[in-house]
Design a protein around this motif. Structure first.
Motif, PDB file in Angstrom:
ATOM      1  N   PRO A 181      28.503  25.733  17.533  1.00  0.00           N
ATOM      2  CA  PRO A 181      27.465  24.721  17.505  1.00  0.00           C
ATOM      3  C   PRO A 181      26.310  24.777  18.517  1.00  0.00           C
ATOM      4  CG  PRO A 181      29.517  23.985  18.271  1.00  0.00           C
ATOM      5  CD  PRO A 181      29.864  25.185  17.995  1.00  0.00           C
ATOM      6  N   VAL A 182      25.610  25.585  18.534  1.00  0.00           N
ATOM      7  CA  VAL A 182      24.282  25.843  19.567  1.00  0.00           C
ATOM      8  C   VAL A 182      23.694  24.653  18.924  1.00  0.00           C
ATOM      9  CG1 VAL A 182      22.468  27.082  20.314  1.00  0.00           C
ATOM     10  CG2 VAL A 182      24.609  28.188  20.231  1.00  0.00           C
ATOM     11  N   THR A 183      22.732  24.178  19.990  1.00  0.00           N
ATOM     12  CA  THR A 183      22.043  22.681  19.369  1.00  0.00           C
ATOM     13  C   THR A 183      20.483  23.166  19.681  1.00  0.00           C
ATOM     14  OG1 THR A 183      22.086  21.874  21.483  1.00  0.00           O
ATOM     15  CG2 THR A 183      23.697  21.246  20.123  1.00  0.00           C
ATOM     16  N   THR A 184      20.135  24.213  20.488  1.00  0.00           N
ATOM     17  CA  THR A 184      18.879  24.175  20.767  1.00  0.00           C
ATOM     18  C   THR A 184      18.470  25.893  21.065  1.00  0.00           C
ATOM     19  OG1 THR A 184      18.473  22.232  21.944  1.00  0.00           O
ATOM     20  CG2 THR A 184      16.854  23.856  22.453  1.00  0.00           C
ATOM     21  N   LEU A 185      17.154  26.362  20.350  1.00  0.00           N
ATOM     22  CA  LEU A 185      16.891  27.623  20.831  1.00  0.00           C
ATOM     23  C   LEU A 185      15.661  27.416  21.628  1.00  0.00           C
ATOM     24  CD1 LEU A 185      17.341  29.444  17.422  1.00  0.00           C
ATOM     25  CD2 LEU A 185      18.670  29.483  19.398  1.00  0.00           C
ATOM     26  N   LYS A 186      15.653  27.989  22.685  1.00  0.00           N
ATOM     27  CA  LYS A 186      14.289  28.230  23.572  1.00  0.00           C
ATOM     28  C   LYS A 186      13.931  29.540  23.503  1.00  0.00           C
ATOM     29  CE  LYS A 186      14.169  26.104  27.486  1.00  0.00           C
ATOM     30  NZ  LYS A 186      14.245  25.391  28.631  1.00  0.00           N
ATOM     31  N   LEU A 223      33.470  18.947  25.551  1.00  0.00           N
ATOM     32  CA  LEU A 223      33.213  17.830  26.083  1.00  0.00           C
ATOM     33  C   LEU A 223      32.070  17.359  25.860  1.00  0.00           C
ATOM     34  CD1 LEU A 223      33.601  19.866  29.625  1.00  0.00           C
ATOM     35  CD2 LEU A 223      35.199  18.330  28.641  1.00  0.00           C
ATOM     36  N   GLY A 224      31.381  17.703  24.876  1.00  0.00           N
ATOM     37  CA  GLY A 224      30.136  16.828  24.399  1.00  0.00           C
ATOM     38  C   GLY A 224      28.818  17.330  25.026  1.00  0.00           C
ATOM     39  N   ILE A 225      28.872  18.425  25.526  1.00  0.00           N
ATOM     40  CA  ILE A 225      27.645  19.293  26.341  1.00  0.00           C
ATOM     41  C   ILE A 225      27.052  20.052  25.320  1.00  0.00           C
ATOM     42  CG2 ILE A 225      26.974  20.730  28.120  1.00  0.00           C
ATOM     43  CD1 ILE A 225      29.411  19.749  29.543  1.00  0.00           C
ATOM     44  N   ASP A 226      25.271  19.900  25.154  1.00  0.00           N
ATOM     45  CA  ASP A 226      24.816  20.646  24.513  1.00  0.00           C
ATOM     46  C   ASP A 226      24.854  21.962  24.917  1.00  0.00           C
ATOM     47  OD1 ASP A 226      24.296  18.454  22.598  1.00  0.00           O
ATOM     48  OD2 ASP A 226      22.560  17.896  23.577  1.00  0.00           O
ATOM     49  N   ILE A 227      24.509  23.011  24.013  1.00  0.00           N
ATOM     50  CA  ILE A 227      24.264  24.306  24.394  1.00  0.00           C
ATOM     51  C   ILE A 227      22.834  24.895  23.846  1.00  0.00           C
ATOM     52  CG2 ILE A 227      25.094  26.793  24.412  1.00  0.00           C
ATOM     53  CD1 ILE A 227      27.047  24.719  25.626  1.00  0.00           C
ATOM     54  N   ALA A 228      22.279  25.461  24.745  1.00  0.00           N
ATOM     55  CA  ALA A 228      20.790  25.884  24.391  1.00  0.00           C
ATOM     56  C   ALA A 228      20.862  27.590  24.745  1.00  0.00           C
ATOM     57  CB  ALA A 228      19.589  25.198  25.124  1.00  0.00           C
ATOM     58  N   VAL A 229      19.994  28.353  23.842  1.00  0.00           N
ATOM     59  CA  VAL A 229      19.866  29.762  24.057  1.00  0.00           C
ATOM     60  C   VAL A 229      18.724  29.912  24.544  1.00  0.00           C
ATOM     61  CG1 VAL A 229      20.069  31.988  22.948  1.00  0.00           C
ATOM     62  CG2 VAL A 229      21.772  30.310  22.214  1.00  0.00           C
TER      63      VAL A 229
END
Length: 557
Positions: free
Chosen positions: A478-483, A455-461
């Motif tokens: 394709p996780v885009t962000t690591l917190k 859907l084009g939504i970013d995934i952050a862990v």
């Protein structure tokens, strides 16, 4: 030509003979004192002995003693009344057990009786099957809740009558749902059967074991020597369940949580004993699982408070009375906000605000986690639309989703509908997933994340590093962000060892080609440390506490 008229008496005989041939019953003519005078019927394979062996003989000569006595008594009752006397009996005919019903009617003028015998073995077996279905669990063969209630009542009466102690154990298999989700329901059913066999093998014959729910069992311990005896049984049950199970070649290790109530110490009726054992079991789960707890009165007070909180939270969701704050995330080099994290808050009518950890945990325990996630998503998108209409660009708005939502196959469709309803470009929305959620490796969760990515939504862990999420798993999506978990920032930069660890974790995220956000930034020194991490963003009280929507709007002016 006119055929000769058949006399009525002959027609009656033919009719009766045809009736005897057509019916599946056996017909006997007996004297009222038990001698068999005549027999009719085609089902000779249902006879205990062939006709030539019983005609002219007394029932006591051809039937087992107890059954013959039943027939003699029934014949006597029929001889003294005008009613049909009936009874059921069981015989072994041609090597197989069969059930019959006998119906006896007296012919008083002739001092005889007609006995109609019908084989109802199939009906009897069907009755037994229905009885089993009504009282026994189909999967494990153990007593079900309906039968448990009866047996528990009997045990309480017996203990009261004999002035004895008895115990009730409520057992729940820890993390059984993970087995179902990862290995499938067939493996889960196999585990339940094996677990029930182990439990049954540990208990005494006098004890009762019942399955009362998906992975919940109840044990009734009769005639307890002491309260300590219940502890010994609990320890043995837990040890037996902790041994590995072989599920079609896959070794699975589980544990259990046990709650115990004692008669008459805790309660003197069955329903309270069962309820208190259930309450104690939940306390064992809350305090770390793989343990047992005895019921205490304070547990009931805590349970009442818990139920009141659950109902209040459900009402708050129904009435849309929760609120949502937004904590900004900053580019440490430019000092500008690049996104916000949506944080649900619950202020009760009494005026107190429950901490997010407490009420989110409460939502999970009450089965409201999905509703809370959907509310948070809807509120965030509605607010994002308002900011965009005011020409404020908050960057990405992050919404936390629980594992309960990620295993809901309707989530992607619901997410798409929310984006469409509020005209939100997908790149403005980010879903945050706790690292621990990834560890479960549930196929449904992976499929859901893939659908959100499409859907084009970013995934952050979120809270990366608090567990040990496999790097190959992170690379598979394709996780885009690591917190980065806030715990890694404690002591930085003064603590050299902690600083090395923080550097390593952040370098790992960058090596995976992901954006990195360091949480828990609370000092200028920590912010300065982050600025030297080549593009790592920061989030924490040093930059900003969570803000209401109006404060975020003012920040973006």
């Amino acid at each position: 030509m006119t055929l000769p008229r058949i006399p009525a008496q002959y027609l009656q005989v033919d009719f009766l003979n045809a009736l005897f041939e057509a019916m599946p019953d056996l017909y006997f003519l007996l004297t009222l004192d038990g001698v068999i005078d005549d027999f009719r019927g085609r089902q000779l394979d249902q006879l205990f002995v062939p006709p030539e062996a019983f005609l002219g003989r007394h029932v006591a000569e051809v039937l087992p003693e107890e059954l013959a006595a039943q027939f003699v008594q029934a014949l006597a009752e029929a001889g003294h009344s005008n009613e049909v006397i009936s009874f059921e009996y069981q015989l072994t005919v041609r090597g197989a057990k069969a059930w019959f019903e006998a119906r006896i009617t007296a012919l008083h003028d002739h001092q005889q009786a007609v006995c109609v015998v019908r084989n109802f073995t199939e009906l009897h077996e069907a009755r037994q099957q229905l009885e089993s279905m009504a009282h026994y669990d189909a999967l494990t063969g153990l007593a079900n809740r309906a039968l448990l209630d009866k047996l528990l009542e009997q045990s309480v009466r017996s203990a009261r009558r004999n002035n004895q102690r008895m115990g009730v154990m409520f057992i729940d298999l820890d993390r059984f749902k993970d087995v179902n989700d990862t290995l499938g329901h067939a493996a889960g059913d196999r585990l339940l059967k094996l677990a029930s066999e182990r439990l049954q093998g540990t208990l005494r014959e006098s004890d009762t074991l019942a399955r009362v729910g998906g992975d919940e069992f109840v044990v009734v311990l009769d005639d307890l020597e002491s309260i300590d005896s219940a502890s010994g049984v609990a320890r043995k049950l837990m040890d037996d369940l902790c041994a590995p199970f072989d599920l079609a070649g896959t070794e699975v290790v589980i544990s259990c949580s046990i709650g115990i109530s004692i008669f008459p110490d805790d309660a003197e009726n069955a329903s309270h004993l069962l309820s208190y054992a259930d309450t104690a079991m939940y306390r064992a789960k809350q305090q770390g699982r793989n343990d047992w707890r005895f019921y205490t009165a304070d547990m009931t007070r805590a349970a009442v408070e818990h139920l009141a909180l659950v109902e209040a939270l459900r009402t708050a969701l129904d009435e849309n009375s929760l609120t949502q704050l937004y904590q900004p995330q900053y580019d440490c080099n430019t000092g500008l906000p690049v996104g916000v994290e949506a944080l649900a808050r619950w202020t009760r009518p009494e005026g107190d605000t429950l901490g997010p950890r407490r009420f989110i945990t409460l939502a999970e325990q009450a089965g409201l986690a999905r509703r809370l996630d959907r509310w948070s998503l809807e509120a965030a998108c509605k607010q994002l639309r308002s900011w965009l209409q005011e020409e404020h660009d908050p960057g990405r708005v992050s919404v936390n989703l629980s594992i309960h939502s990620l295993t809901d196959d309707t989530l992607p469709e619901a997410m798409e509908a929310v984006l469409r309803n509020y005209a939100i470009p997908p790149h403005h929305l980010q879903v945050e997933v706790k690292e621990l959620a990834l560890l479960s490796e549930r196929p449904a969760a992976r499929d859901c994340l893939q659908a959100l990515i499409r859907l084009g939504i970013d995934i952050a862990v979120d809270d990366f590093g608090s567990g040990y999420a496999a790097l190959e798993y992170l690379r598979a999506l394709p996780v885009t962000t690591l917190k980065i978990d806030a715990a890694f920032m404690h002591g930085v930069p003064a603590d050299e060892e902690q600083t090395i660890i923080a550097n390593t974790v952040m370098a790992m995220g960058r090596a995976l080609g992901m954006s990195v956000v360091a949480k828990g930034i609370e000092s200028a020194e920590q912010a300065d440390f982050i600025r030297h991490q080549h593009g790592v963003q920061g989030q924490g009280y040093y930059f900003s506490r969570p803000l209401n929507p109006e404060q975020v709007g003012a920040l973006l002016d």
